[in-house]
Design an enzyme around this catalytic site. Structure first.
Site, mmCIF file in Angstrom:
data_model
loop_
_atom_site.group_PDB
_atom_site.id
_atom_site.type_symbol
_atom_site.label_atom_id
_atom_site.label_comp_id
_atom_site.label_asym_id
_atom_site.label_seq_id
_atom_site.Cartn_x
_atom_site.Cartn_y
_atom_site.Cartn_z
ATOM 1 N N GLU A 1 0.809 -1.223 0.000
ATOM 2 C CA GLU A 1 0.000 0.000 0.000
ATOM 3 C C GLU A 1 0.842 1.272 0.000
ATOM 4 O O GLU A 1 1.696 1.437 0.869
ATOM 5 C CB GLU A 1 -0.910 0.010 1.233
ATOM 6 C CG GLU A 1 -1.778 1.250 1.332
ATOM 7 C CD GLU A 1 -2.607 1.301 2.610
ATOM 8 O OE1 GLU A 1 -3.578 2.077 2.656
ATOM 9 O OE2 GLU A 1 -2.282 0.572 3.574
ATOM 10 N N GLU B 1 -12.483 3.040 5.230
ATOM 11 C CA GLU B 1 -11.377 3.346 6.131
ATOM 12 C C GLU B 1 -11.300 4.855 6.321
ATOM 13 O O GLU B 1 -10.391 5.523 5.830
ATOM 14 C CB GLU B 1 -10.049 2.790 5.591
ATOM 15 C CG GLU B 1 -8.947 2.841 6.642
ATOM 16 C CD GLU B 1 -7.612 2.328 6.154
ATOM 17 O OE1 GLU B 1 -7.397 1.103 6.264
ATOM 18 O OE2 GLU B 1 -6.798 3.132 5.669
#
Length: 283
Positions: free
Chosen positions: A153, A252
């Site tokens: 990520e 998120e």
């Protein structure tokens, strides 16, 4: 409304933080969701067995599916963003990888986020890169035993974190593929992080949709729920759908208000994941 066919999960490490961690899966279920994800939910890389058992029980008892889990990432509140590129913590990371694979086997979770780690002043970047490659290969081989995928990520925030754009992360995937023939690695596309880092999100999705293993969203600026900022989440998610993405979209974000009220942008009938998901579709 974004992504009519996409399936959403709740990241219970950033949402429902007004509740104890073990109460959050049930809160997500009560809000209409069937799936959750977590950052590493323990203080240690290898916590006492009773803590792991309590976590597994909380997910099971809430009747939700765990669809995403981070490997141990160090002291996140203190600014750490992963340890896999830190040679001194390789043994600790690898012990954690074995535990993560066990949790995956117990829950059906198959997507595991490996935060790369900040650059440290006392090490040459090449040393950290070599350490990261070795540890990512180890993690990938370990979770491959259960059909798992390791996610890489790009994130915003701490400047010492070297993976800022999708291209940065894809370069790591390519390196593992070319040098070690590691194929169960994928890009975690957090549309918030990519946006605030200045990446061209439509271009990223056009060029790398086939490398994306998981998606996370928050609006920008602010990192709150969709509709509170200026990010074209509708457009981005529809583009992903058109490109054939069938994975999960993790919520998120930092809720602007009580967590349970922050889902009003998503009709309740679209929060559940459906009952006919295959193992491949759960990834």
């Amino acid at each position: 409304m974004p992504g009519h066919q996409l399936r959403y999960d709740v990241n219970c490490s950033i949402l429902f933080t007004e509740l104890p961690l073990l109460d959050r899966p049930a809160a997500a279920k009560a809000a209409g969701f069937d799936a959750v994800e977590f950052w590493w939910p323990f203080a240690e890389a290898v916590p006492p067995a009773r803590e792991v058992e309590a976590f597994l029980a909380a997910v099971h008892d809430a009747d939700v599916q765990l669809v995403g889990l981070n490997f141990f990432a160090g002291d996140m509140p203190g600014g750490d963003r992963g340890v896999l590129s830190w040679p001194a913590r390789t043994a600790e990371f690898r012990e954690n990888v074995e535990l993560v694979a066990m949790i995956g086997a117990a829950t059906g979770c198959r997507s595991f986020n490996a935060l790369y780690g900040n650059r440290t002043a006392d090490l040459h970047p090449t040393v950290q890169e070599e350490t990261a490659v070795a540890n990512l290969a180890f993690a990938a081989a370990t979770v491959a035993r259960i059909g798992g995928t390791v996610l890489v990520e790009p994130v915003s925030g701490p400047q010492p974190y070297p993976l800022r754009t999708a291209a940065d992360a894809v370069a790591v995937l390519d390196q593992l593929l070319v040098e070690r023939d590691v194929r169960n690695l994928a890009l975690l596309a957090d549309l918030y992080h990519l946006t605030v880092n200045g990446d061209d999100v439509p271009k990223v999705l056009a060029e790398h949709a086939d490398r994306i293993g998981h998606v996370q969203i928050a609006d920008a600026p602010g990192r709150h729920q969709p509709g509170t900022g200026e990010l074209d989440l509708d457009g981005h998610l529809h583009q992903l759908e058109r490109a054939g993405y069938h994975g999960w979209v993790g919520l998120e974000y930092l809720p602007d208000g009580p967590s349970a009220e922050s889902f009003e942008w998503l009709p309740r009938h679209r929060r559940g994941s459906g009952a006919d998901q295959t193992d491949e579709g759960k990834r």
